[in-house]
Design a protein around this motif. Structure first.
Motif, mmCIF file in Angstrom:
data_model
loop_
_atom_site.group_PDB
_atom_site.id
_atom_site.type_symbol
_atom_site.label_atom_id
_atom_site.label_comp_id
_atom_site.label_asym_id
_atom_site.label_seq_id
_atom_site.Cartn_x
_atom_site.Cartn_y
_atom_site.Cartn_z
ATOM 1 N N GLY A 1 12.084 -0.540 6.193
ATOM 2 C CA GLY A 1 13.064 0.305 5.531
ATOM 3 C C GLY A 1 12.656 0.648 4.110
ATOM 4 O O GLY A 1 11.474 0.616 3.752
ATOM 5 N N GLU A 2 13.642 0.938 3.286
ATOM 6 C CA GLU A 2 13.380 1.391 1.931
ATOM 7 C C GLU A 2 12.886 0.255 1.043
ATOM 8 O O GLU A 2 13.362 -0.877 1.146
ATOM 9 C CB GLU A 2 14.655 1.993 1.342
ATOM 10 N N LEU A 3 11.955 0.579 0.196
ATOM 11 C CA LEU A 3 11.323 -0.394 -0.694
ATOM 12 C C LEU A 3 11.579 -0.018 -2.142
ATOM 13 O O LEU A 3 11.249 1.090 -2.581
ATOM 14 C CB LEU A 3 9.814 -0.438 -0.414
ATOM 15 N N ALA B 1 11.516 4.807 -4.753
ATOM 16 C CA ALA B 1 11.790 4.288 -3.412
ATOM 17 C C ALA B 1 10.641 4.701 -2.505
ATOM 18 O O ALA B 1 10.176 5.839 -2.552
ATOM 19 C CB ALA B 1 13.107 4.828 -2.872
ATOM 20 N N ALA B 2 10.157 3.767 -1.719
ATOM 21 C CA ALA B 2 9.098 4.039 -0.751
ATOM 22 C C ALA B 2 9.555 3.578 0.623
ATOM 23 O O ALA B 2 10.383 2.661 0.742
ATOM 24 C CB ALA B 2 7.803 3.332 -1.147
ATOM 25 N N ARG B 3 9.007 4.197 1.651
ATOM 26 C CA ARG B 3 9.346 3.824 3.015
ATOM 27 C C ARG B 3 8.397 2.741 3.480
ATOM 28 O O ARG B 3 7.184 2.943 3.565
ATOM 29 C CB ARG B 3 9.226 5.043 3.928
ATOM 30 N N ALA C 1 0.827 -1.205 0.000
ATOM 31 C CA ALA C 1 0.000 0.000 0.000
ATOM 32 C C ALA C 1 0.862 1.256 0.000
ATOM 33 O O ALA C 1 0.562 2.238 -0.693
ATOM 34 C CB ALA C 1 -0.935 -0.013 1.209
ATOM 35 N N ARG C 2 1.956 1.239 0.765
ATOM 36 C CA ARG C 2 2.851 2.397 0.795
ATOM 37 C C ARG C 2 3.499 2.629 -0.576
ATOM 38 O O ARG C 2 3.710 3.772 -0.992
ATOM 39 C CB ARG C 2 3.950 2.185 1.842
#
Length: 467
Positions: A429-431, A423-425, A397-398
Motif C-alpha cells: 500500500g501507500e508508503l 507518498a509512494a506505492r 527502491a519504490r
C-alpha cells in the motif's frame, strides 16, 4: 534433568539434521540452479580485501557467492567490454536457467541501458556473509527496477542499479559509502542491512548529503539519526511491544528470559525495548543470556532460568544457529517468541516440530494484505514466494524512484522524501515517512505452523497470527 547429556544428544541431532538439510536443499532446488558447465568467478571476499572497488558492480563482476553459469560469465565479460547488446543476450540466457537470480536481472536491465542516459541508485548488502538474506533484499530492488524500466523509466529515463557487497563490516561499509558519495550519478542508496552498518554509513551520507533508505535496520537508535537516513522497516519499539502484548495478554504469561547478542546493535535494541515493554505490561524479564559469549550453553541457560514462563529470542541472524539450539533444548516446554532475524528458511528446516507455535514479529507477510498485487507479481517474476525483506526492499527502491521522479537530484530526493506530501506505492500500500525517517506502519505477528503442503517445502510455514 541431565542437561549436559541432553545437550550432547541434541547437538549431535542438530549436526546430522544440518547435513541432511544441505543435501535436501540441493535436491529440491537443483532445477533452478544454473545448468550445464559451471565456472567460478575469482572474486576475493577475504578480510584483507578492503578495497570497495572490488565490491561494487553494475555488471562488471559477479558479487554473488558460488559458481556462475557460462552464460552469466559471458554476459559479464561483454558488459565489461562495453558490448551491451551481447551482454543482454547472455544475461537473458542466464535467467532462463536460473530465474530467481536478482543480480542477473539487474545486470540485464543495466545492459539494456548501456551508455544511454539513466538515473542511478545503489544497493549495499552483505552478499558474502549473509547470502540468503542479501539475495532477498536484492530481489526487491531488482523487481522495482524491472517494473519501472518496463514502464519506460522515470519520465522516459531508465533506472540503473549499482550493487555493493559490504559484509556488514563497519570499515568496509564506510569505504563503500565513501565510494557512493563520490559517484555523482548515484541519487540514493538502498541499505544497509544490519543496524550497525546503517549507522556507520549514515554518518557519511549525512555529511555528504546522500539519501539512504534501509529496508532491514530496525534499531531504535536510527530514528532521528539523520535527515538523510530513512527506513521502510518499523523500529524495534513496535516489534517489542507487539511481542510483549502477545506474551502478557494472549499467552497470559508474566515472566520471560531473553537471549540476545551483545555485539549487535539490533539485538541490543530489541532486547532493551522488549524488557521495557514487558515491564510496562506488568511482567518481568528475569533472565538475560548473551549468546555471543564463548561459553554460552543453551542447555545451561535454560536450566538457570528457573520460574520462567516464556523464552524470547532477540539475537540477530549471525547467531541464528545458537538460537536454534535454544529451540531444540527447550523441547516445546515453554512458549517461544522471536524477532524478525529468525524469519528464515533455516528456522523451519532445523527447528521442525520443536519450533512449532513460535511467534515472531515481522514487518510484512504475504497474507497480510490479500488485495495487494505485489505477492502475485513477485511470485511470477521469481517463481517463488517472497518474504518481508524482499517486500521492504522493493518499498525502499519504490520510494527512491518516486522521489527521483519529483526532482532527479540528491537534494531533490531528500526534500521529496521529507515532504509532508510524499507518498509512494509499495508492496502493501501507500508508503510515507515520519519526520524521524521512520515509516508509519505496524508489525505483523506470525507463527510457525505445520503445513503438509508448505510453501517452504519443509512441512512448516510462517502463518499470520489471527486475532
Amino acid at each position: 534433568m541431565n542437561f549436559n547429556k541432553e545437550t550432547k544428544i541434541l547437538l549431535l541431532s542438530l549436526a546430522i539434521t544440518l547435513g541432511l538439510v544441505g543435501g535436501g536443499i540441493y535436491y529440491l532446488f537443483k532445477d533452478i540452479l544454473p545448468g550445464g558447465n559451471q565456472v567460478s568467478v575469482n572474486i576475493s571476499n577475504s578480510a584483507n580485501n578492503n578495497q570497495s572497488e572490488s565490491r561494487i558492480s553494475a555488471g562488471e563482476i559477479s558479487l554473488t557467492p558460488g559458481d556462475v553459469s557460462v552464460a552469466k560469465r559471458d554476459g559479464i565479460a561483454a558488459f565489461k567490454s562495453g558490448k551491451y547488446e551481447e551482454a543482454v543476450n547472455y544475461f537473458q540466457a542466464a535467467l532462463q536457467s536460473k530465474k530467481n537470480d536478482p543480480e542477473t536481472l539487474i545486470y540485464l536491465n543495466n545492459a539494456k541501458i548501456g551508455n544511454k542516459k539513466s538515473y542511478s541508485i545503489a544497493v549495499s548488502i552483505p552478499l558474502a556473509t549473509e547470502p540468503n538474506f542479501a539475495l532477498e533484499v536484492l530481489r526487491g530492488v531488482a523487481q522495482a527496477q524491472n517494473e519501472i524500466n518496463l514502464q519506460g523509466g522515470i519520465k522516459n529515463t531508465p533506472l540503473k542499479v549499482v550493487i555493493a557487497s559490504d559484509d556488514d563490516r563497519v570499515e568496509l561499509v564506510k569505504d563503500i559509502a565513501q565510494n557512493f558519495v563520490k559517484n555523482s550519478e548515484i541519487l540514493g542508496v538502498v541499505g544497509h542491512f544490519a543496524s550497525d552498518a546503517t549507522l556507520a554509513a549514515g554518518e557519511i551520507y549525512n555529511s555528504q548529503q546522500l539519501v539512504a533508505i534501509s529496508p532491514t535496520s530496525s534499531a531504535v537508535k536510527i530514528s532521528n539519526f539523520s535527515p538523510y537516513v530513512f527506513r521502510t522497516v518499523p523500529s524495534d519499539f513496535m516489534a517489542a511491544r507487539a511481542l510483549a502484548n502477545y506474551m502478557t495478554t494472549k499467552l497470559n504469561k508474566k515472566k520471560a528470559a531473553i537471549f540476545y547478542n551483545s555485539q549487535s546493535g539490533y539485538s541490543q535494541s530489541l532486547k532493551s525495548e522488549f524488557v521495557s515493554a514487558v515491564s510496562l505490561a506488568g511482567g518481568e524479564v528475569s533472565h538475560e543470556f548473551d549468546m555471543s559469549k564463548p561459553d554460552f550453553s543453551a542447555a545451561q541457560s535454560i536450566a538457570q532460568a528457573q520460574g520462567v514462563e516464556v523464552l524470547m529470542l532477540a539475537a540477530n541472524s549471525q547467531l541464528l544457529d545458537k538460537g536454534l539450539q535454544v529451540i531444540q533444548v527447550n523441547q516445546r516446554r515453554l512458549p517461544l517468541l522471536a524477532g524478525d532475524g529468525f524469519y528464515a528458511l533455516k528456522t523451519l528446516e532445523i527447528s521442525q516440530g520443536q519450533g512449532e507455535n513460535m511467534v515472531l514479529a515481522v514487518p510484512w507477510h504475504l497474507e497480510s494484505n490479500p488485495g495487494a498485487d505485489f505477492p502475485q507479481k513477485s511470485r511470477q517474476l521469481w517463481d517463488a514466494d517472497v518474504n518481508w525483506r524482499t517486500a521492504l526492499s522493493y518499498d525502499a527502491a519504490r520510494a527512491l524512484i518516486t522521489a527521483i521522479e519529483t526532482n532527479p537530484s540528491r537534494q531533490g530526493v531528500q526534500q521529496a522524501l521529507k515532504s509532508g506530501n510524499f507518498a509512494a506505492r509499495g508492496a502493501s500500500g501507500e508508503l510515507r515517512f515520519a519526520n524521524s525517517g521512520d515509516r508509519n506502519a505496524p508489525v505483523q505477528l506470525v507463527q510457525v505452523k505445520s503445513q503438509p503442503n508448505s510453501r517452504s517445502r519443509t512441512g512448516y510455514d510462517f502463518e499470520l497470527v489471527r486475532n
